[in-house]
Scaffold this motif. Sequence first.
Motif, PDB file in Angstrom:
ATOM      1  N   GLU A   1       0.828  -1.213   0.000  1.00  0.00           N
ATOM      2  CA  GLU A   1       0.000   0.000   0.000  1.00  0.00           C
ATOM      3  C   GLU A   1       0.861   1.260   0.000  1.00  0.00           C
ATOM      4  O   GLU A   1       0.579   2.222  -0.727  1.00  0.00           O
ATOM      5  N   ARG A   2       1.905   1.264   0.825  1.00  0.00           N
ATOM      6  CA  ARG A   2       2.766   2.449   0.898  1.00  0.00           C
ATOM      7  C   ARG A   2       3.476   2.692  -0.428  1.00  0.00           C
ATOM      8  O   ARG A   2       3.550   3.830  -0.910  1.00  0.00           O
ATOM      9  N   ARG A   3       4.006   1.633  -1.016  1.00  0.00           N
ATOM     10  CA  ARG A   3       4.744   1.790  -2.275  1.00  0.00           C
ATOM     11  C   ARG A   3       3.809   2.169  -3.425  1.00  0.00           C
ATOM     12  O   ARG A   3       4.170   3.004  -4.268  1.00  0.00           O
ATOM     13  N   PHE A   4       2.635   1.556  -3.446  1.00  0.00           N
ATOM     14  CA  PHE A   4       1.680   1.896  -4.509  1.00  0.00           C
ATOM     15  C   PHE A   4       1.217   3.339  -4.353  1.00  0.00           C
ATOM     16  O   PHE A   4       1.079   4.074  -5.340  1.00  0.00           O
ATOM     17  N   GLY A   5       0.989   3.746  -3.090  1.00  0.00           N
ATOM     18  CA  GLY A   5       0.596   5.127  -2.847  1.00  0.00           C
ATOM     19  C   GLY A   5       1.664   6.112  -3.286  1.00  0.00           C
ATOM     20  O   GLY A   5       1.359   7.177  -3.836  1.00  0.00           O
ATOM     21  N   GLU A   6       2.934   5.761  -3.060  1.00  0.00           N
ATOM     22  CA  GLU A   6       4.036   6.628  -3.485  1.00  0.00           C
ATOM     23  C   GLU A   6       4.112   6.689  -5.004  1.00  0.00           C
ATOM     24  O   GLU A   6       4.363   7.756  -5.588  1.00  0.00           O
ATOM     25  N   MET A   7       3.857   5.560  -5.659  1.00  0.00           N
ATOM     26  CA  MET A   7       3.844   5.549  -7.114  1.00  0.00           C
ATOM     27  C   MET A   7       2.696   6.413  -7.643  1.00  0.00           C
ATOM     28  O   MET A   7       2.877   7.201  -8.586  1.00  0.00           O
ATOM     29  N   GLU A   8       1.527   6.302  -7.029  1.00  0.00           N
ATOM     30  CA  GLU A   8       0.383   7.142  -7.417  1.00  0.00           C
ATOM     31  C   GLU A   8       0.720   8.618  -7.275  1.00  0.00           C
ATOM     32  O   GLU A   8       0.391   9.432  -8.148  1.00  0.00           O
TER      33      GLU A   8
ATOM     34  N   ASP B   1       1.810  13.861  -9.488  1.00  0.00           N
ATOM     35  CA  ASP B   1       2.621  15.084  -9.470  1.00  0.00           C
ATOM     36  C   ASP B   1       3.236  15.388 -10.832  1.00  0.00           C
ATOM     37  O   ASP B   1       3.523  16.542 -11.153  1.00  0.00           O
ATOM     38  N   SER B   2       3.437  14.333 -11.613  1.00  0.00           N
ATOM     39  CA  SER B   2       4.008  14.538 -12.948  1.00  0.00           C
ATOM     40  C   SER B   2       2.963  14.970 -13.962  1.00  0.00           C
ATOM     41  O   SER B   2       3.285  15.275 -15.113  1.00  0.00           O
ATOM     42  N   GLY B   3       1.702  15.007 -13.529  1.00  0.00           N
ATOM     43  CA  GLY B   3       0.616  15.383 -14.430  1.00  0.00           C
ATOM     44  C   GLY B   3       0.113  14.225 -15.268  1.00  0.00           C
ATOM     45  O   GLY B   3      -0.731  14.425 -16.147  1.00  0.00           O
ATOM     46  N   GLY B   4       0.620  13.032 -15.000  1.00  0.00           N
ATOM     47  CA  GLY B   4       0.207  11.872 -15.777  1.00  0.00           C
ATOM     48  C   GLY B   4      -0.958  11.140 -15.179  1.00  0.00           C
ATOM     49  O   GLY B   4      -1.460  11.486 -14.102  1.00  0.00           O
ATOM     50  N   ARG B   5      -1.427  10.108 -15.879  1.00  0.00           N
ATOM     51  CA  ARG B   5      -2.500   9.241 -15.415  1.00  0.00           C
ATOM     52  C   ARG B   5      -2.082   7.802 -15.668  1.00  0.00           C
ATOM     53  O   ARG B   5      -1.260   7.526 -16.540  1.00  0.00           O
ATOM     54  N   PHE B   6      -2.638   6.882 -14.908  1.00  0.00           N
ATOM     55  CA  PHE B   6      -2.236   5.488 -15.041  1.00  0.00           C
ATOM     56  C   PHE B   6      -2.412   4.988 -16.467  1.00  0.00           C
ATOM     57  O   PHE B   6      -1.599   4.215 -16.968  1.00  0.00           O
ATOM     58  N   ARG B   7      -3.468   5.419 -17.125  1.00  0.00           N
ATOM     59  CA  ARG B   7      -3.712   4.907 -18.479  1.00  0.00           C
ATOM     60  C   ARG B   7      -2.682   5.402 -19.485  1.00  0.00           C
ATOM     61  O   ARG B   7      -2.624   4.913 -20.615  1.00  0.00           O
ATOM     62  N   ASP B   8      -1.860   6.387 -19.047  1.00  0.00           N
ATOM     63  CA  ASP B   8      -0.802   6.875 -19.938  1.00  0.00           C
ATOM     64  C   ASP B   8       0.448   5.996 -19.875  1.00  0.00           C
ATOM     65  O   ASP B   8       1.382   6.197 -20.647  1.00  0.00           O
ATOM     66  N   PHE B   9       0.468   5.050 -18.953  1.00  0.00           N
ATOM     67  CA  PHE B   9       1.657   4.227 -18.737  1.00  0.00           C
ATOM     68  C   PHE B   9       1.383   2.782 -19.145  1.00  0.00           C
ATOM     69  O   PHE B   9       0.335   2.223 -18.820  1.00  0.00           O
ATOM     70  N   ASN B  10       2.351   2.185 -19.847  1.00  0.00           N
ATOM     71  CA  ASN B  10       2.254   0.749 -20.101  1.00  0.00           C
ATOM     72  C   ASN B  10       2.890   0.007 -18.932  1.00  0.00           C
ATOM     73  O   ASN B  10       3.406   0.604 -17.989  1.00  0.00           O
ATOM     74  N   LEU B  11       2.843  -1.327 -18.976  1.00  0.00           N
ATOM     75  CA  LEU B  11       3.331  -2.121 -17.852  1.00  0.00           C
ATOM     76  C   LEU B  11       4.817  -1.867 -17.580  1.00  0.00           C
ATOM     77  O   LEU B  11       5.242  -1.774 -16.422  1.00  0.00           O
ATOM     78  N   GLU B  12       5.606  -1.732 -18.641  1.00  0.00           N
ATOM     79  CA  GLU B  12       7.050  -1.512 -18.469  1.00  0.00           C
ATOM     80  C   GLU B  12       7.328  -0.185 -17.758  1.00  0.00           C
ATOM     81  O   GLU B  12       8.162  -0.116 -16.839  1.00  0.00           O
ATOM     82  N   SER B  13       6.619   0.853 -18.148  1.00  0.00           N
ATOM     83  CA  SER B  13       6.844   2.156 -17.515  1.00  0.00           C
ATOM     84  C   SER B  13       6.300   2.171 -16.090  1.00  0.00           C
ATOM     85  O   SER B  13       6.879   2.813 -15.197  1.00  0.00           O
ATOM     86  N   LEU B  14       5.213   1.445 -15.834  1.00  0.00           N
ATOM     87  CA  LEU B  14       4.704   1.343 -14.466  1.00  0.00           C
ATOM     88  C   LEU B  14       5.697   0.608 -13.571  1.00  0.00           C
ATOM     89  O   LEU B  14       5.866   0.957 -12.401  1.00  0.00           O
ATOM     90  N   GLU B  15       6.360  -0.388 -14.139  1.00  0.00           N
ATOM     91  CA  GLU B  15       7.364  -1.115 -13.370  1.00  0.00           C
ATOM     92  C   GLU B  15       8.517  -0.198 -13.003  1.00  0.00           C
ATOM     93  O   GLU B  15       9.055  -0.262 -11.885  1.00  0.00           O
ATOM     94  N   ARG B  16       8.914   0.709 -13.907  1.00  0.00           N
ATOM     95  CA  ARG B  16       9.978   1.670 -13.591  1.00  0.00           C
ATOM     96  C   ARG B  16       9.530   2.604 -12.462  1.00  0.00           C
ATOM     97  O   ARG B  16      10.304   2.920 -11.557  1.00  0.00           O
ATOM     98  N   GLU B  17       8.271   3.052 -12.523  1.00  0.00           N
ATOM     99  CA  GLU B  17       7.744   3.915 -11.472  1.00  0.00           C
ATOM    100  C   GLU B  17       7.702   3.180 -10.134  1.00  0.00           C
ATOM    101  O   GLU B  17       7.970   3.759  -9.075  1.00  0.00           O
ATOM    102  N   TRP B  18       7.361   1.896 -10.195  1.00  0.00           N
ATOM    103  CA  TRP B  18       7.312   1.079  -8.974  1.00  0.00           C
ATOM    104  C   TRP B  18       8.690   0.964  -8.339  1.00  0.00           C
ATOM    105  O   TRP B  18       8.847   1.133  -7.120  1.00  0.00           O
TER     106      TRP B  18
END
Length: 248
Positions: free
Chosen positions: A211-218, A223-240
């Motif tokens: 929960e803490r890590r997912f919240g930090e990723m959110e 803050d970057s102005g992005g939305r989850f749907r703007d990220f593919n799985l690979e980019s979400l993994e980098r954010e994670w």
Amino acid sequence: MDSLRDPDTGCPWDLEQDFATIAPHTLEEAYEVADAIERQDMPGLCDELGDLLFQVVFHARMGKEAGAFEFGDVVAGICDKLLRRHPHVFGSAAERAAGLAAGSWERIKAEERGGSEERVLAGVARALPALKRAQKLGKRAATVGFDWPDTDGVRAKIAEELEELGEAVGTRDPARVEEEFGDLLFAVVNLARHLDVDAEKALAAANGKFERRFGEMERAIRDSGGRFRDFNLESLEREWRAAKQRLT
């Protein structure tokens, strides 16, 4: 509590309750006590312990109404149990001098259950969380020698169950997949027991960490102005991974 359950002047909600309807509230209050402890919230813990005590009083009142037991019997029962299970504290001079022998606690509990090996698993509450109950079942079975001698055996069992789960997935049979997944979880819980890890506590900690890590990723994505749907799985993994690094 007597006033709340008074047939003439009591609270309508309290009057319509029975053991079965109150039991979920009892479990909920116990979890809230554990949550206050986890958060190290001492005022909250004091409050939650009061709520839990009220549950005990509620059950005792209903027991009295049924002619089965009352609050004094509950208190006397736990006092008697503590005396029986602590001979190294409350026993004879010889028992106190001997101290707490290895396995004596489980031996005393077994004697209380009647001492029959046919009742080894008796008394492991079905209402316990599944992980906690699995750990208790494994521990109880181990008291009569039904256990792996070391963690190597448990690890081999986990590998075996993982392979069987894979085979079940291949059959596309939901019931078989569920059964084999349960077997795998049970084996993993037994590894926790061998490692002296509380499986329920460990999973709760892992949930909190996720929960803490997912919240930090959110937060970072927002803050970057992005939305989850703007990220593919690979980019979400980098954010994670970045979120994990920031929280380390």
